[in-house]
Structure formats: structure tokens, C-alpha cells
Write an enzyme that holds these catalytic residues in place. Structure first.
Site, PDB file in Angstrom:
ATOM      1  N   LEU A 139       5.732  -3.373   3.403  1.00  0.00           N
ATOM      2  CA  LEU A 139       6.922  -2.575   3.107  1.00  0.00           C
ATOM      3  C   LEU A 139       6.543  -1.186   2.599  1.00  0.00           C
ATOM      4  CD1 LEU A 139      10.107  -2.771   2.714  1.00  0.00           C
ATOM      5  CD2 LEU A 139       9.553  -3.194   0.317  1.00  0.00           C
ATOM      6  N   HIS A 140       7.249  -0.167   3.063  1.00  0.00           N
ATOM      7  CA  HIS A 140       7.053   1.193   2.559  1.00  0.00           C
ATOM      8  C   HIS A 140       8.342   1.990   2.764  1.00  0.00           C
ATOM      9  CE1 HIS A 140       5.766   1.007   6.786  1.00  0.00           C
ATOM     10  NE2 HIS A 140       6.173   2.271   6.901  1.00  0.00           N
ATOM     11  N   GLN A 141       8.706   2.734   1.761  1.00  0.00           N
ATOM     12  CA  GLN A 141       9.918   3.558   1.819  1.00  0.00           C
ATOM     13  C   GLN A 141       9.539   5.022   2.020  1.00  0.00           C
ATOM     14  OE1 GLN A 141      13.844   2.962   0.092  1.00  0.00           O
ATOM     15  NE2 GLN A 141      13.153   4.294  -1.570  1.00  0.00           N
TER      16      GLN A 141
END
Length: 208
Positions: A139-141
Site C-alpha cells: 500500500l502507498h498513498q
């Protein structure tokens, strides 16, 4: 005596009216190894925090999450907020990870406001390859600063982004601004400081 350039007619060619912008550095992306689906050094977001800040392009480290420069930025200052833990979905985050990911996103915006005064932001995450995730296993924003005129003919026609600062220069400036960004987030004061070179801030944003 300087040798005169050979005429184009001496080489095999089919003129098409286009200029060429040669970008051999992009071969590192085209021919490089693809990210692993598994945790460990094969995952770029697992590997980055195990390196030094400069080598790993890490801007800020929290307890559960960290902020890193995007190696292939859309704009200067494009950062990614990631959990240390190798999870793929937002719903997989613990409550502590969720809170810190949100806080670091706010602090990233504060640091970007302080250093580059963007006119707006794109903030979000892509869940799964079908949604456009380049590294779907971790996950990465994205936090992408935007300026009027940043979507010009180069990315639209030439599929090329012109970036006025090197990644390490941007990382250093954001890292230096981070403690002040944290203080501003707590106080509500978000007045900017000196900005780095960007596109014309007076131009209307594309697609607005």
C-alpha cells in the site's frame, strides 16, 4: 580542424516532421526488474526504509509509516506515504497505521506548502493493478503537488515530464521543512516560505 556534420541524406531515414527528445535514463525503468509481490528486498517499499534517508529517498520516518519520494514523479515533490508493514489494501491497515498514514499525509502537504507553494494537490491510492497500482502488493498513498500549466504539451503529446529539480534536492528541502510542517499542522498556521522553481502559478490548472 572541426569535422563538418554528415548530411542526413547519408543515413537511412524517413522524415516525419517530429523532433526527438532522447531520454536514455528511462531505460532504468523499462529494463529494470519488476517489483516483487512478496515482502522483502524485492519490494521497493519494504527495501526503502532499510536504507539511509538519502539512498532510500526517505523524507520522513514515523512509528508505523514513512514518507518517500516517488522515483518516477508526476511533478517535483511527488511523495508516497507508506506503512512499513507489507500490506496491499487500505482495509488491511491497523488503526494505528491508519491514523499515522493520515497524519503523515497532512504533514507532507504542510512541508510541500512550505517549500513550493502548490496551487492544488492530487491525493489518493490505487488498489489493485486494474485500478492502476504500479506496486499493488504494498500500500502507498500518492501526494502530488499541482500547478497551473503542469499538464502542457510535453506530457500530453510527448509523454514526457520536465522536472526542474533533482529528487535528492527535493527530498532534502522537504526533510528540512518537516519539523516546521508538523508545528504548523498543530497550530493551524500554514504560511509558505521560499518556493522552488515551478511552472507559472498564474496559469489556470488543466482540467479544472
Amino acid at each position: 580542424m572541426e569535422r563538418a556534420p554528415e548530411p542526413d541524406t547519408d543515413f537511412a531515414s524517413v522524415p516525419d516532421g517530429f523532433e526527438r527528445l532522447w531520454t536514455p535514463h528511462r531505460m532504468a525503468y523499462i529494463s529494470g526488474e519488476r517489483p516483487s509481490e512478496d515482502a522483502g528486498d524485492g519490494c521497493p517499499f519494504c527495501a526503502a526504509p532499510g536504507r539511509g534517508d538519502a539512498e532510500g529517498l526517505v523524507v520522513h520516518r514515523g512509528e508505523h509509516c514513512y514518507v518517500v519520494m516517488n522515483l518516477f514523479p508526476y511533478n517535483p515533490g511527488h511523495v508516497l506515504v507508506c506503512p512499513y508493514r507489507h500490506v496491499s489494501l487500505y482495509v488491511d491497515l491497523t488503526d494505528e497505521e491508519t491514523v499515522e498514514l493520515a497524519r503523515l499525509t497532512k504533514e507532507a502537504i504542510g512541508a510541500l506548502d512550505a517549500t513550493s507553494q502548490p496551487m492544488g494537490y492530487n491525493i489518493g491510492m490505487n488498489q489493485g493493478a486494474v485500478a492502476g497500482a504500479g506496486v499493488q502488493a504494498h500500500l502507498h498513498q500518492h501526494v502530488v503537488p499541482r500547478w497551473g500549466g503542469d499538464m502542457n504539451f510535453l506530457p500530453i503529446i510527448g509523454q514526457t515530464k520536465a522536472l526542474p529539480m533533482l529528487l535528492e534536492d527535493v527530498r532534502s528541502r522537504l526533510g528540512a521543512a518537516w519539523p516546521a510542517a508538523s508545528a504548523r499542522a498543530a497550530s493551524g498556521d500554514d504560511q509558505p516560505t521560499d518556493a522552488w522553481p515551478t511552472t507559472d502559478r498564474s496559469a489556470p490548472a488543466a482540467g479544472s
